[in-house]
Design an enzyme around this catalytic site. Structure first.
Site, PDB file in Angstrom:
ATOM      1  N   PRO A  40      38.595  59.321  70.818  1.00 55.00           N
ATOM      2  CA  PRO A  40      38.559  59.458  69.358  1.00 55.00           C
ATOM      3  C   PRO A  40      39.449  58.433  68.664  1.00 55.00           C
ATOM      4  CG  PRO A  40      40.007  61.115  70.304  1.00 55.00           C
ATOM      5  CD  PRO A  40      39.481  60.305  71.457  1.00 55.00           C
ATOM      6  N   CYS A  88      36.137  37.403  44.583  1.00 50.74           N
ATOM      7  CA  CYS A  88      34.981  36.869  43.845  1.00 50.74           C
ATOM      8  C   CYS A  88      33.675  37.199  44.551  1.00 50.74           C
ATOM      9  CB  CYS A  88      35.136  35.375  43.669  1.00 50.74           C
ATOM     10  SG  CYS A  88      36.567  35.017  42.673  1.00 50.74           S
ATOM     11  N   ARG A 113      35.390  48.880  53.912  1.00 51.27           N
ATOM     12  CA  ARG A 113      34.417  49.951  54.165  1.00 51.27           C
ATOM     13  C   ARG A 113      33.445  50.215  53.008  1.00 51.27           C
ATOM     14  NH1 ARG A 113      35.014  54.623  55.393  1.00 51.27           N
ATOM     15  NH2 ARG A 113      33.609  54.606  57.163  1.00 51.27           N
ATOM     16  N   ARG A 118      38.859  57.483  64.612  1.00 57.50           N
ATOM     17  CA  ARG A 118      38.885  57.880  63.198  1.00 57.50           C
ATOM     18  C   ARG A 118      39.505  59.255  62.976  1.00 57.50           C
ATOM     19  NH1 ARG A 118      34.815  56.136  59.562  1.00 57.50           N
ATOM     20  NH2 ARG A 118      33.546  55.730  61.393  1.00 57.50           N
TER      21      ARG A 118
END
Ligand code: LLP
Length: 411
Positions: free
Chosen positions: A272, A340, A310, A274
């Site tokens: 694991p 930009c 993300r 996240r």
């Protein structure tokens, strides 16, 4: 992270103190938050033989690796660079597993030299290469084949990995034949089976299917005379990003896993990332300007897509909340950065608390795949990382300087 006296705190530290002293943008992590999740995993296995191998890619800061190593974590790496980090953090390479579809000869040699726990091999040519490199060193490399179980993880297409059409692993339908052929390699100990079907998985049901398919495969391989000792069931458990999201709890998830696969004399490995670090981290940012183009309101902040990619890459949602709880109502706005690119946004058409220039905001659930995927795009120095421990905090990675931007370059 919680409001106390209308002020957002990380453990016992007001986040506004950190923002003022260390500047913005900056990543802040809670050590207690990270340890709580790791321990939830570790304890949920009870007596079942297991090792929780934290997926270093989610957040590879040395201080966080050290925190987890001290708590008893193993590590799942996907590059030589991640092995270097894990070693620098003082972790035991005997608890490291090496995943990834494109390991180079140099990376494999580095891992063999440090006698890591196991390689998760993703193709037959990789098995042959490991065998020859291990032979040169006169040792046996412990190997698991990463199997692609052909189960749909129902997650974002960029982070789904368990279908036949994906580049990962060896198709489960061909796995037994691959193990059979690999028996001839003299310097490989084929001791495991492994899989990983994707990330940010919010539904246990496909996972249960994976557990059952993988156990059945391990049994068939044993029946063929292979001494399968480990079953690596990957990472992937999701976390709630939006208020309405429901993610399975770690204990429930591991409970289901153990029900399906424990009691067969297999050490269970999981990877694991996240679910250990995401919720323990925020990205702090300051409002630079406000403007409106016709009906649309923009809140322009000092964190951009180079700091947190993300939203731009996966259209992912991160809650954005003020460090000082607001009493002036809400607004609907695009929260955008200075880069930009039209894709440089942290939120679009989002109802947020009224935000004025100078206000500090927290971009929530940013502890995983945040800083690690940051870049210097637009020649922006990367932000610092800060670890909170109770009532104290320390800078665990300094803010980059302009000199850092040109390190190694020549005219
Ligand atoms: N093991 C393997 C072989 C993996 O490929 C991954 C993640 C993990 C473990 C850890 O999965 P987790 O528990 O963190 O879901 N950048 C994307 C996520 C990419 C995940 C890639 N593989 C994002 O920001 O959502």
């Amino acid at each position: 992270m919680e409001y106390r006296d209308h002020t957002l705190h990380c453990e016992d530290v007001p986040l506004a103190d950190i923002a003022r002293r260390e500047g913005t943008p900056c990543y802040v992590y809670s050590s207690a938050g990270i340890l709580e999740k790791f321990r939830a995993y570790d304890e949920a296995f009870g007596d079942a033989p297991h090792q929780v191998c934290y997926a270093v890619k989610a957040n590879s800061n040395l201080a966080i690796l050290k925190l987890l190593a001290d708590a008893g974590a193993g590590f799942d790496i996907v590059s030589g660079g991640e092995l270097f980090r894990v070693l620098k953090a003082g972790a035991n390479p005997g608890n490291v597993i090496f995943s990834g579809v494109g390991k180079t000869e140099q990376e494999l040699n580095y891992a063999l030299e440090h006698k890591i726990k196991s390689f998760n091999c993703e193709s037959e040519p990789e098995l042959a290469l490991i065998d020859s490199l291990a032979a040169r060193r006169g040792l046996q490399a412990r190997v698991a084949i990463r199997v692609n179980p052909d189960v749909d993880a129902s997650t974002h297409p960029y982070i789904s990995t368990g279908l036949r059409e994906h580049k990962f692993g060896i198709d489960i339908a061909h796995a037994e034949a691959a193990y059979e052929r690999a028996k001839s390699f003299q310097n490989i100990a084929l001791e495991g089976v492994s899989c990983h079907i994707g990330s940010q998985i919010l539904d246990i049901q496909p996972m249960q299917q994976v557990f059952e398919k993988m156990l059945a495969l391990a049994k068939r391989l044993r029946a063929r005379g292979l001494p399968i000792l480990t079953l690596d069931l990957g990472g992937g458990l999701g976390v709630p990003y939006k208020p309405g999201d429901t993610a399975p709890g770690i204990r429930e998830y591991i409970g289901t896993m153990c029900q399906s696969v424990s009691g067969h004399g297999l050490e269970i490995l999981i990877e694991p990332g996240r679910s250990i670090v995401a919720e323990a981290g925020v990205l702090l940012t300051r409002v630079l300007y406000r403007k409106s183009n016709g009906a649309k309101q923009f809140v322009i902040v000092d964190a951009g897509m180079n700091d947190l990619i993300r939203p731009a890459l996966y259209q992912s949602h991160h809650q954005i909340i003020p460090l000082r709880e607001s009493t002036t109502g809400t607004m609907v706005a695009d929260v955008v950065g200075p880069v930009c690119e039209t894709g440089d946004f942290l939120a679009r058409n989002r109802e947020i608390a009224q935000a004025l220039p100078g206000d500090y905001l927290a971009v929530c659930t940013a502890g995983a795949y945040g800083f690690v995927a940051s870049s210097n795009y637009n020649a922006r120095p990367r932000p610092p990382e800060i670890l909170v421990e109770g009532g104290r905090y320390r800078v665990i990675r300094e803010r980059e300087t302009y000199d850092d931007l040109i390190r190694g370059e020549t005219i």
